[in-house]
Design an enzyme around this catalytic site. Structure first.
Site, PDB file in Angstrom:
ATOM      1  N   TRP A  95      -3.009  -1.114  -3.449  1.00 11.47           N
ATOM      2  CA  TRP A  95      -2.775   0.178  -2.795  1.00 11.47           C
ATOM      3  C   TRP A  95      -1.799   1.073  -3.551  1.00 11.47           C
ATOM      4  CZ3 TRP A  95       1.772   2.240  -0.734  1.00 11.47           C
ATOM      5  CH2 TRP A  95       2.871   1.378  -0.652  1.00 11.47           C
ATOM      6  N   TRP A 141      -3.924   4.736   8.068  1.00  8.93           N
ATOM      7  CA  TRP A 141      -2.667   4.391   8.719  1.00  8.93           C
ATOM      8  C   TRP A 141      -2.406   5.431   9.806  1.00  8.93           C
ATOM      9  CZ3 TRP A 141      -1.164  -0.273   7.430  1.00  8.93           C
ATOM     10  CH2 TRP A 141      -1.518  -0.774   6.173  1.00  8.93           C
ATOM     11  N   GLU A 164       5.931  -4.176   1.194  1.00  9.53           N
ATOM     12  CA  GLU A 164       7.146  -3.427   1.534  1.00  9.53           C
ATOM     13  C   GLU A 164       8.234  -4.280   2.183  1.00  9.53           C
ATOM     14  OE1 GLU A 164       5.247   1.007   2.178  1.00  9.53           O
ATOM     15  OE2 GLU A 164       5.393  -0.302   3.926  1.00  9.53           O
ATOM     16  N   TYR A 224      -6.239   6.663   0.872  1.00 11.97           N
ATOM     17  CA  TYR A 224      -5.437   6.762   2.088  1.00 11.97           C
ATOM     18  C   TYR A 224      -5.827   8.039   2.833  1.00 11.97           C
ATOM     19  CZ  TYR A 224      -2.280   2.793   1.526  1.00 11.97           C
ATOM     20  OH  TYR A 224      -1.757   1.533   1.455  1.00 11.97           O
ATOM     21  N   ASP A 252       2.457  -4.903  13.358  1.00 11.74           N
ATOM     22  CA  ASP A 252       3.420  -4.208  12.515  1.00 11.74           C
ATOM     23  C   ASP A 252       4.724  -4.115  13.296  1.00 11.74           C
ATOM     24  OD1 ASP A 252       4.619  -2.251  10.548  1.00 11.74           O
ATOM     25  OD2 ASP A 252       2.577  -2.287   9.796  1.00 11.74           O
ATOM     26  N   HIS A 294       7.401  -6.023   8.086  1.00 10.34           N
ATOM     27  CA  HIS A 294       6.615  -5.314   9.107  1.00 10.34           C
ATOM     28  C   HIS A 294       6.461  -6.167  10.373  1.00 10.34           C
ATOM     29  CE1 HIS A 294       5.357  -1.750   6.789  1.00 10.34           C
ATOM     30  NE2 HIS A 294       5.385  -2.564   5.736  1.00 10.34           N
TER      31      HIS A 294
END
Length: 628
Positions: free
Chosen positions: A412, A483, A346, A437, A205, A279
């Site tokens: 997600w 996460w 993202e 999550y 990431d 990322h």
């Protein structure tokens, strides 16, 4: 005398019913459980007989070593089953004829006063049968300290069990915060108790590159390390000139092989994720030419950077694909999992819009917009992986601009992306953030370490991975995703994982028609002492009161409603600055207004006449903010 006898009978019945309720508390809930009278006692004379498959020996050793290390009882393994079994024997066997009901991972577990029988079609079924057998035993079998027990009692029962879904995963983000090889092994040991079979490692990431690529050593030499920061993620100070990058770490390929082997011994497959094209700051920090701006960026320590620093790979740059081919060639050889996870989430596309190379790629490939540019990237990655005999899986953003022909979607952002993919006949792993999550708040935020959003225990339990109108054959299963932006150490990783992952284990394994929240809570509460014995940290946030601000009597003044996730509880409160107990005002279900002059409410939940969870203290100003 008749009245006394009747009273005694009622008391006896109550005891029997209570004991029955406490007898079988397996999570995830088995498909079929028939409780029977009596019990079997394991002791130092007990043998484990492995019938017809010597490959089962290592699986059985996992079980016997656990019993020995916790209790001192040394169960002997024999690979020949005598015609006459000694009392208190355990017989483990692969079914002579394939049982279609049990499938690949199912098992039959029968406990009588004389013997225990575990039968399955495959060794993994035996393994899961043994996990259920361990849960039938007292909590001491989970102890990390030797208890020196002379015997262990197991209640008599017949169980037939098999999973609803084949993909029962847990994701551990090792990029934001690095977890050692020992800690990852411990995480595997904790997840297999509840029949999870997939460990998804988020290896790369913006905040760290965690896997050795031998042909590109710079990825870990530079990308695995960042400056140390502590506090609230996203608010950290940016790296300063000449500040040393001392925080981080990575797994060598030998480390990865060791983890894969360790997981495989426990019937867990390890799914690697390299999150691209966004990322990617850790990769770009080592090789600045991979981004559109080609600027030198540091590995991000958790400071704000989105849209300011270019963390996405340049899709117009052919050298990007040459490097990715090297990376995935080594990963494909290293990881036996049939899938490679490429992230795809993202991506800020603003730098692509201004990049001459990306614009040229769009013109050459006749791409209408940057969404289609990302789709081009994902489709090209799919072809790259197919050439290495791997399948592509990515987050649901890979749908944007057109889904790659054979891609699997991990949904997600709710379930919409998964529904869309399934209706296109693509496979889906459901991981909607509001249910799966486990890095989110799990109770009243003022009582929890800082994070964002909310996912309560009941949110995890009370959902189904198969939406209405979707063919279940396209839903592979689901995951609990941890996460770690706000999870700086392993003990907190445990705290965030349990008990919500108990709920999700049941969602992914147990039949939909057996879902029962109150029954689950009863069984979950019996698991907590087992977690205590094993030294596993967990949250009790599900006990805490839920305080919701509302407008009082159609006016602008504020009132609150109080509730609890659990049934059978009582809620008490105060407005006078003192701590409530069960002699304080009791909440009766209607909104209550703040007392005149009060600026705080304090709330406590009682169960069985005992306080449970943490007291919740909320200021009037905070509640006004929440109401807005």
């Amino acid at each position: 005398m008749k009245k006394i006898s009747l009273f005694c009978c009622l008391v006896l019945m109550t005891v029997v019913i209570t004991n029955a309720k406490e007898k079988i508390n397996i999570i995830p809930r088995p498909v079929s459980v028939t409780e029977k009278d009596g019990s079997l006692t394991l002791n130092s004379k007990t043998n484990v007989y492995v019938a017809g498959d010597k490959d089962l020996i290592s699986t059985v050793q996992f079980f016997t070593k656990k019993i020995q290390s916790a209790t001192g009882i040394d169960l002997k393994i024999k690979n020949v089953v005598p015609k006459t079994l000694p009392a208190s024997s355990i017989v483990v066997q692969i079914a002579k004829t394939y049982d279609k009901t049990l499938q690949e991972e199912g098992y039959s577990l029968k406990v009588s006063p004389l013997k225990i029988e575990i039968t399955a079609n495959k060794p993994q079924g035996i393994f899961y049968g043994m996990q259920s057998l361990l849960q039938l035993m007292p909590a001491d079998v989970e102890s990390i300290e030797l208890k020196s027990l002379s015997q262990v009692s197991v209640p008599c029962v017949d169980i037939t069990d098999y999973p609803r879904f084949g993909w029962r995963g847990m994701m551990l983000d090792v990029s934001r915060h690095f977890f050692t090889k020992k800690e990852v092994k411990q995480y595997i040991d904790e997840m297999v108790k509840y029949k999870y079979n997939t460990l998804h490692l988020h290896l790369t990431d913006d905040n760290g590159w965690r896997v050795e690529i031998k042909s590109i050593p710079g990825l870990t030499q530079k990308g695995a390390w960042r400056v140390p920061r502590y506090g609230r993620w996203g608010k950290f100070e940016s790296p300063q000139p000449d500040e040393k990058t001392t925080y981080g770490g990575f797994y060598t390929q030998d480390d990865i092989r060791e983890l894969i082997h360790y997981a495989a011994d426990r019937y867990v497959t390890v799914l690697p994720e390299v999150d691209i094209p966004a990322h990617s700051l850790a990769m770009i920090s080592a090789f600045p030419g991979l981004s559109c701006t080609q600027l030198q960026y540091p590995v991000n320590p958790g400071s704000e950077f989105y849209k300011k620093e270019d963390n996405a790979l340049c899709i117009g740059n052919d050298s990007v694909f040459l490097m990715l081919d090297k990376i995935f060639t080594e990963l494909a050889q290293l990881f036996p999992h049939p899938y490679m996870h490429v992230g795809g989430d993202e991506a800020y596309k603003g730098f692509w819009e201004k990049c001459p190379k990306c614009q040229k790629r769009m013109a050459d490939e006749h791409l209408k917009n940057v969404d289609e540019l990302q789709s081009y990237f994902i489709k090209r990655m799919e072809n790259m992986l197919l050439a290495k005999n791997k399948k592509l899986i990515g987050w649901d953003e890979i749908l944007e601009g057109g889904l790659a022909p054979e891609a699997t979607v991990m949904s997600w952002r709710g379930m919409k992306g998964g529904i869309e993919a399934a209706k296109m006949n693509h496979h889906v792993v459901m991981t909607p953030y509001d249910h799966c999550y486990i890095d989110l708040y799990q109770g009243e935020p003022t009582n929890e370490p800082a994070t964002y959003s909310m996912c309560r225990l009941s949110d995890s339990y009370n959902w189904d991975p198969v939406p209405d109108g979707v063919d279940e054959k396209f839903i592979l299963g689901g995951q609990a995703n941890l996460w770690t932006e706000s999870v700086p150490n392993f003990r907190h990783a445990q705290y965030m994982t349990w008990p919500r992952s108990l709920a999700l284990a049941e969602v992914y394994w147990s039949p939909k028609n057996q879902k029962d929240w109150n029954n689950f809570v009863d069984r979950m509460e019996t698991q907590l002492p087992r977690l205590d014995k094993s030294g596993t940290k967990y949250a009790t946030s599900f006990y805490n009161a839920i305080v919701k601000p509302v407008k009082a009597d159609n006016t602008e003044s504020l009132a609150v409603t109080l509730s609890s996730e659990l049934g059978g509880t009582e809620i008490y409160y105060t407005f006078d600055g003192t701590d409530p107990d069960n002699h304080s005002p009791k909440y009766k279900g209607e909104p209550i207004g703040f007392w005149k002059g009060a600026d705080e409410i304090r709330v406590i939940v009682y169960k069985n006449n005992q306080p449970v969870g943490k007291q919740v203290n909320l200021k009037l100003d905070e509640l006004k903010k929440r109401l807005k």
